[in-house]
Design a protein around this motif. Structure first.
Motif, PDB file in Angstrom:
ATOM      1  N   ASN A   1      60.822  37.876 -17.146  1.00  8.94           N
ATOM      2  CA  ASN A   1      61.763  38.579 -18.190  1.00  8.94           C
ATOM      3  C   ASN A   1      63.001  38.598 -18.553  1.00  8.94           C
ATOM      4  O   ASN A   1      63.341  38.316 -17.811  1.00  8.94           O
ATOM      5  N   LEU A   2      63.449  38.372 -19.309  1.00  9.65           N
ATOM      6  CA  LEU A   2      64.538  38.510 -20.619  1.00  9.65           C
ATOM      7  C   LEU A   2      64.598  39.896 -20.446  1.00  9.65           C
ATOM      8  O   LEU A   2      64.016  40.614 -21.427  1.00  9.65           O
ATOM      9  N   ARG A   3      66.013  40.747 -20.596  1.00  8.83           N
ATOM     10  CA  ARG A   3      66.382  42.296 -20.674  1.00  8.83           C
ATOM     11  C   ARG A   3      67.766  41.618 -21.099  1.00  8.83           C
ATOM     12  O   ARG A   3      68.399  40.947 -20.217  1.00  8.83           O
TER      13      ARG A   3
ATOM     14  N   ALA B   1      73.735  33.541 -23.169  1.00  9.75           N
ATOM     15  CA  ALA B   1      72.746  32.507 -24.387  1.00  9.75           C
ATOM     16  C   ALA B   1      71.369  32.950 -24.225  1.00  9.75           C
ATOM     17  O   ALA B   1      70.685  32.710 -23.457  1.00  9.75           O
ATOM     18  N   ALA B   2      70.094  34.154 -24.868  1.00 11.85           N
ATOM     19  CA  ALA B   2      68.808  33.264 -24.058  1.00 11.85           C
ATOM     20  C   ALA B   2      68.082  32.369 -24.758  1.00 11.85           C
ATOM     21  O   ALA B   2      67.103  32.315 -24.419  1.00 11.85           O
ATOM     22  N   ALA B   3      69.151  31.653 -26.041  1.00 11.22           N
ATOM     23  CA  ALA B   3      68.658  30.240 -26.182  1.00 11.22           C
ATOM     24  C   ALA B   3      68.538  28.959 -24.519  1.00 11.22           C
ATOM     25  O   ALA B   3      67.906  29.004 -24.664  1.00 11.22           O
ATOM     26  N   SER B   4      69.035  29.435 -23.853  1.00 12.57           N
ATOM     27  CA  SER B   4      69.262  28.589 -22.816  1.00 12.57           C
ATOM     28  C   SER B   4      67.951  28.798 -21.612  1.00 12.57           C
ATOM     29  O   SER B   4      67.775  28.168 -21.129  1.00 12.57           O
ATOM     30  N   VAL B   5      67.157  30.179 -22.002  1.00 13.75           N
ATOM     31  CA  VAL B   5      65.458  29.890 -21.293  1.00 13.75           C
ATOM     32  C   VAL B   5      65.226  28.829 -21.441  1.00 13.75           C
ATOM     33  O   VAL B   5      64.522  28.182 -20.397  1.00 13.75           O
TER      34      VAL B   5
ATOM     35  N   SER C   1      69.733  39.599 -18.957  1.00 13.04           N
ATOM     36  CA  SER C   1      69.398  39.289 -17.518  1.00 13.04           C
ATOM     37  C   SER C   1      67.624  38.957 -17.572  1.00 13.04           C
ATOM     38  O   SER C   1      66.659  38.610 -18.054  1.00 13.04           O
ATOM     39  N   LEU C   2      67.594  37.307 -16.710  1.00 13.37           N
ATOM     40  CA  LEU C   2      67.231  36.614 -16.523  1.00 13.37           C
ATOM     41  C   LEU C   2      66.160  37.498 -15.558  1.00 13.37           C
ATOM     42  O   LEU C   2      66.594  36.717 -14.175  1.00 13.37           O
ATOM     43  N   VAL C   3      64.519  37.610 -14.835  1.00 15.78           N
ATOM     44  CA  VAL C   3      64.249  38.067 -13.844  1.00 15.78           C
ATOM     45  C   VAL C   3      62.916  37.311 -13.727  1.00 15.78           C
ATOM     46  O   VAL C   3      62.293  37.315 -14.816  1.00 15.78           O
ATOM     47  N   VAL C   4      62.873  36.531 -12.401  1.00 19.70           N
ATOM     48  CA  VAL C   4      62.231  35.594 -12.286  1.00 19.70           C
ATOM     49  C   VAL C   4      61.240  35.813 -10.627  1.00 19.70           C
ATOM     50  O   VAL C   4      62.498  35.790 -10.113  1.00 19.70           O
TER      51      VAL C   4
END
Length: 102
Positions: A72-74, A50-54, A11-14
């Protein structure tokens, strides 16, 4: 942890610096992730496969002029894993819980 790995999401939390940027942030995250973001106050969370998309998301946010106060990436929470596996929240899965509260 095995269930979380099975679902394979993070999950990406912004939280944007300017609360007025929540709507454009929602549109951008929906488009880039292919998932429906959730909003809590001015925090926006979205599942990523995929975290690579961050980095790509960060570039698009920068291009759109959306500054972030928080990022935050968790790993997926157990609730998120349950929803991904069943298609609904725990309360919806237990009709007795709904009857007891309603």
């Amino acid at each position: 942890d095995e269930l979380k790995a099975l679902v394979g999401t993070q999950s990406l939390v912004v939280r944007p610096t300017d609360p007025a940027d929540v709507d454009p942030l929602l549109r951008l995250l929906r488009e880039m992730s292919g998932a429906e973001p959730t909003v809590s106050g001015s925090r926006v969370a979205v599942a990523l496969s995929a975290a690579a998309s961050v980095p790509a998301i960060m570039r698009r946010l920068d291009d759109a002029g959306i500054a972030l106060e928080e990022l935050n990436l968790r790993s997926a929470s157990l609730d998120e894993v349950f929803i991904a596996l069943t298609g609904h929240g725990a309360a919806a899965a237990d009709p007795e819980a709904t009857e007891a509260t309603g």
